[in-house]
Motif scaffolding. Structure first.
Motif, PDB file in Angstrom:
ATOM      1  N   PHE B  18       0.862  -1.179   0.000  1.00  0.00           N
ATOM      2  CA  PHE B  18       0.000   0.000   0.000  1.00  0.00           C
ATOM      3  C   PHE B  18       0.900   1.231   0.000  1.00  0.00           C
ATOM      4  O   PHE B  18       1.830   1.327   0.790  1.00  0.00           O
ATOM      5  CB  PHE B  18      -0.886  -0.038   1.251  1.00  0.00           C
ATOM      6  N   ILE B  19       0.615   2.153  -0.894  1.00  0.00           N
ATOM      7  CA  ILE B  19       1.487   3.320  -1.092  1.00  0.00           C
ATOM      8  C   ILE B  19       0.722   4.598  -0.806  1.00  0.00           C
ATOM      9  O   ILE B  19      -0.450   4.726  -1.185  1.00  0.00           O
ATOM     10  CB  ILE B  19       2.014   3.327  -2.536  1.00  0.00           C
ATOM     11  N   THR B  20       1.399   5.540  -0.146  1.00  0.00           N
ATOM     12  CA  THR B  20       0.817   6.859   0.094  1.00  0.00           C
ATOM     13  C   THR B  20       1.801   7.937  -0.323  1.00  0.00           C
ATOM     14  O   THR B  20       2.975   7.894   0.037  1.00  0.00           O
ATOM     15  CB  THR B  20       0.473   7.048   1.576  1.00  0.00           C
ATOM     16  N   ILE B  21       1.307   8.886  -1.093  1.00  0.00           N
ATOM     17  CA  ILE B  21       2.074  10.077  -1.483  1.00  0.00           C
ATOM     18  C   ILE B  21       1.325  11.288  -0.954  1.00  0.00           C
ATOM     19  O   ILE B  21       0.101  11.376  -1.102  1.00  0.00           O
ATOM     20  CB  ILE B  21       2.224  10.162  -3.012  1.00  0.00           C
ATOM     21  N   ASN B  22       2.059  12.201  -0.330  1.00  0.00           N
ATOM     22  CA  ASN B  22       1.439  13.355   0.304  1.00  0.00           C
ATOM     23  C   ASN B  22       1.740  14.648  -0.432  1.00  0.00           C
ATOM     24  O   ASN B  22       2.779  14.799  -1.067  1.00  0.00           O
ATOM     25  CB  ASN B  22       1.932  13.476   1.747  1.00  0.00           C
ATOM     26  N   CYS B  23       0.799  15.584  -0.297  1.00  0.00           N
ATOM     27  CA  CYS B  23       0.924  16.884  -0.958  1.00  0.00           C
ATOM     28  C   CYS B  23       0.387  17.953  -0.024  1.00  0.00           C
ATOM     29  O   CYS B  23      -0.748  17.837   0.459  1.00  0.00           O
ATOM     30  CB  CYS B  23       0.142  16.871  -2.271  1.00  0.00           C
ATOM     31  N   SER B  24       1.201  18.977   0.237  1.00  0.00           N
ATOM     32  CA  SER B  24       0.757  20.123   1.017  1.00  0.00           C
ATOM     33  C   SER B  24       0.888  21.383   0.178  1.00  0.00           C
ATOM     34  O   SER B  24       1.817  21.508  -0.616  1.00  0.00           O
ATOM     35  CB  SER B  24       1.619  20.267   2.288  1.00  0.00           C
ATOM     36  N   TYR B  25      -0.038  22.305   0.369  1.00  0.00           N
ATOM     37  CA  TYR B  25      -0.011  23.530  -0.414  1.00  0.00           C
ATOM     38  C   TYR B  25      -0.294  24.717   0.497  1.00  0.00           C
ATOM     39  O   TYR B  25      -0.823  24.559   1.593  1.00  0.00           O
ATOM     40  CB  TYR B  25      -1.005  23.449  -1.579  1.00  0.00           C
ATOM     41  N   THR B  62      -7.537  11.827  -1.548  1.00  0.00           N
ATOM     42  CA  THR B  62      -8.287  12.540  -0.515  1.00  0.00           C
ATOM     43  C   THR B  62      -7.748  13.959  -0.408  1.00  0.00           C
ATOM     44  O   THR B  62      -6.590  14.230  -0.758  1.00  0.00           O
ATOM     45  CB  THR B  62      -8.155  11.856   0.850  1.00  0.00           C
ATOM     46  N   ILE B  63      -8.585  14.850   0.075  1.00  0.00           N
ATOM     47  CA  ILE B  63      -8.141  16.215   0.294  1.00  0.00           C
ATOM     48  C   ILE B  63      -8.779  16.757   1.569  1.00  0.00           C
ATOM     49  O   ILE B  63      -9.958  16.470   1.855  1.00  0.00           O
ATOM     50  CB  ILE B  63      -8.462  17.120  -0.920  1.00  0.00           C
ATOM     51  N   ASN B  64      -7.983  17.515   2.342  1.00  0.00           N
ATOM     52  CA  ASN B  64      -8.470  18.212   3.533  1.00  0.00           C
ATOM     53  C   ASN B  64      -8.233  19.698   3.290  1.00  0.00           C
ATOM     54  O   ASN B  64      -7.094  20.168   3.378  1.00  0.00           O
ATOM     55  CB  ASN B  64      -7.730  17.720   4.780  1.00  0.00           C
ATOM     56  N   ILE B  65      -9.282  20.406   2.963  1.00  0.00           N
ATOM     57  CA  ILE B  65      -9.153  21.815   2.574  1.00  0.00           C
ATOM     58  C   ILE B  65      -8.667  22.665   3.755  1.00  0.00           C
ATOM     59  O   ILE B  65      -7.833  23.558   3.587  1.00  0.00           O
ATOM     60  CB  ILE B  65     -10.503  22.354   2.057  1.00  0.00           C
ATOM     61  N   GLN B  66      -9.156  22.364   4.948  1.00  0.00           N
ATOM     62  CA  GLN B  66      -8.772  23.175   6.120  1.00  0.00           C
ATOM     63  C   GLN B  66      -7.281  23.052   6.407  1.00  0.00           C
ATOM     64  O   GLN B  66      -6.625  24.025   6.750  1.00  0.00           O
ATOM     65  CB  GLN B  66      -9.567  22.729   7.361  1.00  0.00           C
ATOM     66  N   GLU B  67      -6.755  21.830   6.247  1.00  0.00           N
ATOM     67  CA  GLU B  67      -5.332  21.600   6.522  1.00  0.00           C
ATOM     68  C   GLU B  67      -4.470  21.800   5.280  1.00  0.00           C
ATOM     69  O   GLU B  67      -3.246  21.643   5.349  1.00  0.00           O
ATOM     70  CB  GLU B  67      -5.141  20.184   7.087  1.00  0.00           C
ATOM     71  N   LYS B  68      -5.071  22.094   4.145  1.00  0.00           N
ATOM     72  CA  LYS B  68      -4.330  22.296   2.899  1.00  0.00           C
ATOM     73  C   LYS B  68      -3.429  21.090   2.627  1.00  0.00           C
ATOM     74  O   LYS B  68      -2.210  21.221   2.402  1.00  0.00           O
ATOM     75  CB  LYS B  68      -3.517  23.595   2.926  1.00  0.00           C
ATOM     76  N   HIS B  69      -4.037  19.920   2.583  1.00  0.00           N
ATOM     77  CA  HIS B  69      -3.278  18.693   2.426  1.00  0.00           C
ATOM     78  C   HIS B  69      -4.079  17.677   1.616  1.00  0.00           C
ATOM     79  O   HIS B  69      -5.302  17.579   1.752  1.00  0.00           O
ATOM     80  CB  HIS B  69      -2.959  18.103   3.814  1.00  0.00           C
ATOM     81  N   SER B  70      -3.362  16.938   0.772  1.00  0.00           N
ATOM     82  CA  SER B  70      -3.991  15.879  -0.016  1.00  0.00           C
ATOM     83  C   SER B  70      -3.089  14.652  -0.010  1.00  0.00           C
ATOM     84  O   SER B  70      -1.868  14.765   0.132  1.00  0.00           O
ATOM     85  CB  SER B  70      -4.214  16.338  -1.453  1.00  0.00           C
ATOM     86  N   SER B  71      -3.689  13.498  -0.154  1.00  0.00           N
ATOM     87  CA  SER B  71      -2.928  12.251  -0.262  1.00  0.00           C
ATOM     88  C   SER B  71      -3.421  11.445  -1.453  1.00  0.00           C
ATOM     89  O   SER B  71      -4.620  11.464  -1.770  1.00  0.00           O
ATOM     90  CB  SER B  71      -3.071  11.394   1.002  1.00  0.00           C
ATOM     91  N   LEU B  72      -2.475  10.757  -2.079  1.00  0.00           N
ATOM     92  CA  LEU B  72      -2.793   9.784  -3.135  1.00  0.00           C
ATOM     93  C   LEU B  72      -2.375   8.417  -2.615  1.00  0.00           C
ATOM     94  O   LEU B  72      -1.237   8.236  -2.181  1.00  0.00           O
ATOM     95  CB  LEU B  72      -2.039  10.111  -4.418  1.00  0.00           C
ATOM     96  N   HIS B  73      -3.312   7.485  -2.616  1.00  0.00           N
ATOM     97  CA  HIS B  73      -3.036   6.134  -2.159  1.00  0.00           C
ATOM     98  C   HIS B  73      -3.147   5.166  -3.339  1.00  0.00           C
ATOM     99  O   HIS B  73      -4.031   5.316  -4.196  1.00  0.00           O
ATOM    100  CB  HIS B  73      -4.051   5.691  -1.090  1.00  0.00           C
ATOM    101  N   ILE B  74      -2.246   4.197  -3.355  1.00  0.00           N
ATOM    102  CA  ILE B  74      -2.329   3.106  -4.336  1.00  0.00           C
ATOM    103  C   ILE B  74      -2.400   1.809  -3.548  1.00  0.00           C
ATOM    104  O   ILE B  74      -1.493   1.491  -2.754  1.00  0.00           O
ATOM    105  CB  ILE B  74      -1.106   3.071  -5.280  1.00  0.00           C
TER     106      ILE B  74
END
Lengths: 111, 113
Positions: B18-25, B62-74
């Motif tokens: 299971f893979i997770t990639i994170n993104c913050s903006y 997934t995206i969390n607008i309040q925390e300005k964060h998204s994740s991509l899972h495979i």
């Protein structure tokens, strides 16, 4: 629907020549964007166009680069007097309310 | 500091993991995109998100607008998932969903058999 069509896929130009890159957006899309990916770097915005209008060109180099999206025909990214630093992959994308679609890119090599 | 930060920059996994990639903006956005690019290849749009969660096959975003964060899972990763995964944000554009993208540096994923 053939998607976003870019041509040519590969383009080789000598220093000082002109490069013309073409992009036909998806059918029904009237918003076109050009992005550049330099070797070993991320994608960078260049220009955003609608038919006959430049909406945002804040990412375009001030000299030698121009873009158009005429009423009829594809969008054109034109690079005059190319230099080795222009060697990159140039991607076009078009968008609708439902999202973005990218073309396959044009790989420009300046020799 | 870049407007869009991805982690990790490189990720190696064994097939099936299971893979997770994170993104913050750091800017206000109208949408966030996850893209896939194979070496020397074109760019494929995987997801466009403005809230919540989306799923397509083995991919989940997934995206969390309040925390300005998204994740991509495979889930159940496969060698053919090996590619560069890029997070990109689309800035608020006067209430429309059009506008330029600002990209993260990408995550290079390698899945070994």
């Amino acid at each position: 629907n053939a998607g976003v069509m870019q041509n040519p896929r590969h383009l080789v130009r000598r220093r000082g020549q002109e490069a013309r890159l073409r992009c036909s957006p998806m059918k029904g899309h009237s918003h076109v964007y050009w992005y550049r990916q330099l070797p070993e770097e991320g994608l960078k915005f260049m220009v955003y166009l609608q038919k006959e209008n430049i909406i945002d060109e804040s990412g375009m180099p001030k000299e030698r680069f121009s873009a158009e999206f005429p009423k009829e025909g594809p969008s054109i990214l034109r690079i005059q007097q190319v230099v080795r630093g222009d060697s990159a992959a140039y991607f076009c994308a078009s968008s609708s309310q439902n999202g973005y679609t990218f073309g396959s890119g044009t790989r420009l090599t300046v020799v | 500091k870049n407007e869009v930060e991805q982690s990790p920059q490189n990720l190696t996994a064994q097939e099936g993991e299971f893979i997770t990639i994170n993104c913050s903006y750091s800017v206000g956005i109208s949408a966030l995109h996850w893209l896939q690019q194979h070496p020397g290849g074109g760019i494929v749009s995987l997801f466009m998100l403005s809230s919540g969660k989306k799923k397509h096959g083995r991919l989940i975003a997934t995206i969390n607008i309040q925390e300005k964060h998204s994740s991509l899972h495979i889930t159940a990763s496969h060698p053919r998932d090996s590619a560069v995964y890029i997070c990109a944000v689309q800035a608020n554009a006067g209430g429309t969903s059009y506008g330029k993208l600002t990209f993260g540096q990408g995550t290079i994923l390698t899945v070994h058999p």
